[in-house]
Design an enzyme around this catalytic site. Sequence first.
Site, PDB file in Angstrom:
ATOM      1  N   ARG A  63      71.880 -13.362 -33.616  1.00  0.00           N
ATOM      2  CA  ARG A  63      72.364 -14.604 -34.124  1.00  0.00           C
ATOM      3  C   ARG A  63      72.600 -14.822 -35.436  1.00  0.00           C
ATOM      4  NH1 ARG A  63      73.605 -19.186 -35.135  1.00  0.00           N
ATOM      5  NH2 ARG A  63      73.001 -21.118 -34.163  1.00  0.00           N
ATOM      6  N   GLU A  71      79.323 -24.770 -28.695  1.00  0.00           N
ATOM      7  CA  GLU A  71      78.843 -24.287 -27.249  1.00  0.00           C
ATOM      8  C   GLU A  71      80.098 -23.945 -26.642  1.00  0.00           C
ATOM      9  OE1 GLU A  71      75.919 -23.153 -26.901  1.00  0.00           O
ATOM     10  OE2 GLU A  71      74.929 -24.113 -28.541  1.00  0.00           O
ATOM     11  N   ARG A 105      66.126 -13.103 -30.557  1.00  0.00           N
ATOM     12  CA  ARG A 105      67.360 -12.639 -31.291  1.00  0.00           C
ATOM     13  C   ARG A 105      67.001 -12.410 -32.870  1.00  0.00           C
ATOM     14  NH1 ARG A 105      71.286 -17.509 -29.701  1.00  0.00           N
ATOM     15  NH2 ARG A 105      69.506 -18.698 -30.678  1.00  0.00           N
TER      16      ARG A 105
END
Length: 172
Positions: A63, A71, A105
């Site tokens: 990330r 999004e 992540r």
Amino acid sequence: MVSLRLELVNLLNRAVWISPVAATLLLIGLTSTAYADFTGRVVNVADGDTITVLLDRTQVKVRLLEIDAPEKAQAFGAKSKVSLSEMCFGKTAELADKGKDRYGRTLARVTCDGVDANAEQVRRGMAWVYDRYVTDKTLYAVQEEAKADRRGLWYDDKPMPPWEWRSSGRRP
């Protein structure tokens, strides 16, 4: 805590001869959280702020730190993904690992072919500076420049930040 460290240093000194400085460094190394920087090939781009890097035959989901891209279902979501793909997909990425997020992540500052991908996404108007997690305050100037030039998502009069979009009950 300090007395515990002193006791451990004394114990180490008695068990095996080791200088007090070396013992202290060893103790600090054992008690601090260390993150390793690494390099790998980008094998997937999930969206405008998430990539997968191949590291020693292991896929690592990364990330991009300090930014938040629209999004997929949001305006500019697909364009943000394309932007990051053009910048990083199939290329070698250098990652400054800063830990893990709640989804496991790796959080990192990412450089692809010498380009700071985090800052470049903001410069192109493909991501916001993520106020909640930003530490590099220079990203705000980059965002203001993109906003003034109406680049990417700043073309819209009132773009909705992804964190607001998610909190409104919409899901990626």
